[in-house]
Design a protein around this motif. Structure first.
Motif, short mmCIF file in Angstrom:
data_model
loop_
_atom_site.label_atom_id
_atom_site.label_comp_id
_atom_site.label_asym_id
_atom_site.label_seq_id
_atom_site.Cartn_x
_atom_site.Cartn_y
_atom_site.Cartn_z
N ASP A 110 44.43 48.56 32.11
CA ASP A 110 43.79 48.43 33.42
C ASP A 110 43.03 47.11 33.51
O ASP A 110 42.37 46.82 34.48
CB ASP A 110 42.86 49.64 33.70
CG ASP A 110 42.16 50.12 32.46
OD1 ASP A 110 42.24 49.40 31.44
OD2 ASP A 110 41.54 51.21 32.51
N ARG A 111 43.15 46.31 32.47
CA ARG A 111 42.55 44.97 32.45
C ARG A 111 43.37 44.02 33.31
O ARG A 111 44.53 44.28 33.56
CB ARG A 111 42.56 44.42 31.03
CG ARG A 111 41.61 45.00 30.11
CD ARG A 111 40.16 44.74 30.51
NE ARG A 111 39.35 45.75 29.87
CZ ARG A 111 39.29 45.90 28.57
NH1 ARG A 111 39.94 45.08 27.77
NH2 ARG A 111 38.60 46.85 28.05
N PRO A 112 42.76 42.87 33.68
CA PRO A 112 43.56 41.87 34.38
C PRO A 112 44.71 41.39 33.49
O PRO A 112 44.61 41.44 32.26
CB PRO A 112 42.57 40.73 34.63
CG PRO A 112 41.25 41.15 34.16
CD PRO A 112 41.38 42.46 33.46
N GLU A 113 45.77 40.92 34.11
CA GLU A 113 46.92 40.43 33.38
C GLU A 113 46.54 39.12 32.67
O GLU A 113 45.86 38.26 33.26
CB GLU A 113 48.05 40.20 34.37
CG GLU A 113 49.41 40.09 33.76
CD GLU A 113 50.39 39.47 34.74
OE1 GLU A 113 51.43 39.01 34.29
OE2 GLU A 113 50.08 39.44 35.95
N LYS B 85 40.86 35.56 35.15
CA LYS B 85 39.85 34.50 35.32
C LYS B 85 39.11 34.23 34.01
O LYS B 85 38.59 33.16 33.78
CB LYS B 85 38.83 34.91 36.39
CG LYS B 85 39.41 34.95 37.80
CD LYS B 85 38.89 33.76 38.59
CE LYS B 85 39.37 33.78 40.04
NZ LYS B 85 40.78 33.36 40.13
N THR B 86 39.02 35.29 33.20
CA THR B 86 38.38 35.14 31.89
C THR B 86 39.30 35.72 30.82
O THR B 86 39.89 36.78 31.03
CB THR B 86 37.03 35.90 31.87
OG1 THR B 86 36.22 35.42 32.95
CG2 THR B 86 36.28 35.69 30.57
N SER C 288 35.66 45.53 24.05
CA SER C 288 34.40 45.96 24.61
C SER C 288 33.72 44.80 25.36
O SER C 288 33.20 44.97 26.46
CB SER C 288 33.56 46.49 23.44
OG SER C 288 32.24 46.57 23.77
N LEU C 289 33.78 43.62 24.77
CA LEU C 289 33.24 42.42 25.44
C LEU C 289 34.03 42.13 26.71
O LEU C 289 33.47 41.78 27.76
CB LEU C 289 33.30 41.24 24.47
CG LEU C 289 32.78 39.89 24.95
CD1 LEU C 289 31.31 39.96 25.32
CD2 LEU C 289 33.00 38.81 23.88
N VAL D 6 42.44 40.25 27.15
CA VAL D 6 42.32 39.94 25.72
C VAL D 6 43.61 39.30 25.22
O VAL D 6 44.70 39.81 25.45
CB VAL D 6 41.99 41.20 24.90
CG1 VAL D 6 41.91 40.86 23.41
CG2 VAL D 6 40.66 41.79 25.36
N GLY D 7 43.46 38.16 24.57
CA GLY D 7 44.60 37.45 23.99
C GLY D 7 44.46 37.37 22.48
O GLY D 7 43.51 37.90 21.91
#
Lengths: 254, 330
Positions: free
Chosen positions: B207-210, B215-216, B235-236, B244-245
């Motif tokens: 559910d995070r941005p792609e 943007k971050t 969590s951050l 997350v990458g």
């Protein structure tokens, strides 16, 4: 399937080298710079040799297009377990403008000449970063393609290929003959041992010219100039997490 | 509808009579409901190569949605199940056939779909392809990164049809609303080749941005030591609404899946804020993130190359700094 595999290998500037752009902006400095086999090509060779070890194919032929030094790259493939090599000699201006379209025409012509059932290439070369040759070769032969493969298995006369795609993995089944391009996760290439390097010296490398294959190398793509990318301005070190949070707030990033 | 068809006919007539002028066939990517960010960026990149005809593989409804994208002049669609999973062998002859009806440019956003398809189209057209452009100098001259972004090549194509993929992070996205392009079914006989069978896909759900458009972005490397420690970054990321990458080192050691990889051979990102945690900053990783607006590095090795590109660098143990950072965020 029990035939012949062609593996394309490219000689490129070693991946760990920090490249330099020539002062006249005509390209990057290659003289006196360490070269080695493109990392994705190593993975392609490893996969082909593994197929042979599983007795799923009979012969692995390593092909490289370029000047005399391309033979070193072919020798490396032979030391890894390829059976013989084909050096397609391209020099001078032709080599300067040699691109994926020209290489794919050579690979397609060789595939027919050698009656290959499978072509394995790396997914991209780390110098031109094109990511085109495998797909173009497949198109010219009208063969299916399994690009960015992280897993390849044979199912009768078909290949099951797991592909790395945006967002995850995809599994496809393709008819053979086919072209496969290797992603990083396909395997871990073996190191050539000294005895194998010595043995590789006895293996044969055939020398052919593109004209022998009926391939014309004309290119309609011209590199006008090569520049350094804009440099980032030097940043700063912060002492504490509080400092960091403060700076990011000031910059409007959080 | 009648009027739209009529307009489309007029347009195609004017195209064939003015072949010298640029006209772009833009191969759209969509998820069935909206155009991809890469497609919207490609529309912007083609501003000098108008008119733009969007080719949509999918339903008339999807074509109508695509027609609202700002800057698109026409939409052609082909509704056939064989096109559903982006199988290059099915798409390539289709794109080739339509390209030959008078287009000077065939374009798409760079993605795993277009990377598979476009070289096939190029070879069928017997033209070179220009991959992953970051700038358009003119109709025939483009700038693209080579050597993992350590050099920029300006290339000129003299091919009659220029086949180009566009780096999505290098161009603003066109607005998905506001346009009103004419929609028509492509006039082609499409028949599937069937040489390739799509079996399945495993797409990581989040559910995070792609990653490619967030943007971050917060990325972890070898310094995280284990895959479980990525939970710290998750969590951050939750707090910052970030994606997350990961570096290749983290992927290779099995700490996270390959589709999280940022770099020359993974995804190219250019977020407003990129936080590199426990990443040394190898050439291959920098290739995927050095166009980020602000780069933060957290690493205990003060000599790590990542500090040479970081706007703000914190030399500290990430296992201490990351939880502290999270606790001090607003």
């Amino acid at each position: 399937m029990s035939g012949r595999v062609l593996v394309g290998v490219k000689r490129v500037i070693d991946y760990a080298v920090k490249i330099r752009v020539k002062p006249d902006n005509s390209g990057v400095v290659t003289d006196g710079v360490k070269h080695s086999m493109n990392p994705f090509c190593e993975i392609a060779v490893e996969e082909a040799v593994k197929l042979k070890e599983k007795k799923l194919i009979k012969e692995v032929v390593a092909v490289s297009c370029g000047p005399q030094q391309a033979q070193e790259t072919i020798r490396t493939a032979l030391a890894m377990g390829a059976d013989r090599g084909i050096h397609v000699e391209v020099t001078g201006k032709d080599y300067d403008t040699l691109g994926p379209l020209q290489v794919s025409k050579i690979m397609a012509a060789l595939a027919k000449k050698e009656d290959a059932q499978l072509i394995i290439l790396g997914k991209q070369a780390i110098d031109d970063d094109c990511n085109q040759t495998g797909q173009m070769t497949a198109a010219l032969l009208d063969w299916p393609q399994g690009t960015f493969a992280s897993e390849v298995s044979m199912e009768g006369d078909k290949l099951k290929v797991v592909r790395e795609i945006d967002g995850g993995l995809e599994t496809i089944k393709i008819n053979t003959p086919a072209v496969v391009t290797a992603d990083l996760r396909l395997n871990t290439p073996r190191y050539a041992t000294l005895p194998n390097i010595m043995k590789a010296k006895k293996k044969k490398i055939a020398n052919v010219k593109p004209a022998d294959l009926g391939v014309e190398l004309k290119s309609r793509l011209e590199v006008l100039r090569v520049d350094e990318p804009p440099q980032r301005q030097a940043g700063m070190k912060v002492e504490t997490v509080d400092d960091l949070v403060g700076k990011l707030k000031d910059a409007g990033r959080i | 509808m009648q009027r739209a068809l009529c307009r489309a006919t007029q347009r195609s007539r004017s195209l064939s009579s003015s072949r010298r002028h640029a006209s772009t066939l833009l191969v759209a990517e969509h998820d069935g409901t909206k155009l991809s960010e890469g497609t919207l960026a490609a529309i912007t990149a083609c501003a000098q190569m108008k008119p733009i005809t969007l080719l949509v593989g999918g339903s008339a409804e999807m074509a109508a949605t695509a027609a609202k994208a700002d800057g698109v002049d026409a939409v052609q669609f082909v509704d056939n199940d064989a096109l559903n999973h982006g199988v290059a062998e099915e798409w390539a002859p289709l794109v080739e056939g339509i390209a030959k009806t008078g287009f000077t440019h065939v374009v798409a956003g760079a993605s795993s779909f277009s990377k598979g398809l476009f070289p096939r189209v190029s070879a069928l057209l017997d033209v070179a392809q220009v991959s992953d452009i970051i700038d358009v100098k003119s109709e025939d001259t483009f700038v693209r990164p080579i050597y993992a972004g350590n050099a920029l090549a300006t290339v000129k194509s003299e091919d009659a049809i220029k086949v180009v993929t566009v780096r999505p992070t290098s161009f603003d996205k066109a607005a998905a609303e506001g346009g009103s392009a004419a929609v028509s079914a492509a006039a082609v006989d499409f028949s599937a080749t069937g040489t390739t069978t799509w079996i399945s896909e495993e797409v990581a759900k989040s559910d995070r941005p792609e990653l490619a458009s967030a943007k971050t972005v917060i990325s972890g490397g070898r310094g995280l030591k284990t895959g479980d420690n990525f939970a710290m970054l998750d969590s951050l990321a939750l707090k910052l609404n970030a994606a997350v990458g990961a570096s290749r080192a983290a992927v290779d050691s099995g700490m996270c899946p390959n589709d999280m990889q940022v770099g020359q051979t993974g995804k190219v990102v250019a977020p407003d804020l990129y936080v590199a945690v426990g990443i040394s900053g190898a050439i291959q990783h920098l290739a995927g993130m050095k166009d980020s607006k602000t780069i933060v590095a957290i690493n205990k090795d003060p000599e790590a190359p990542i500090f040479q590109v970081a706007d703000y660098g914190l030399v500290d143990d990430l296992f201490k700094a990351v939880p502290e950072l999270e606790s001090k965020l607003p």
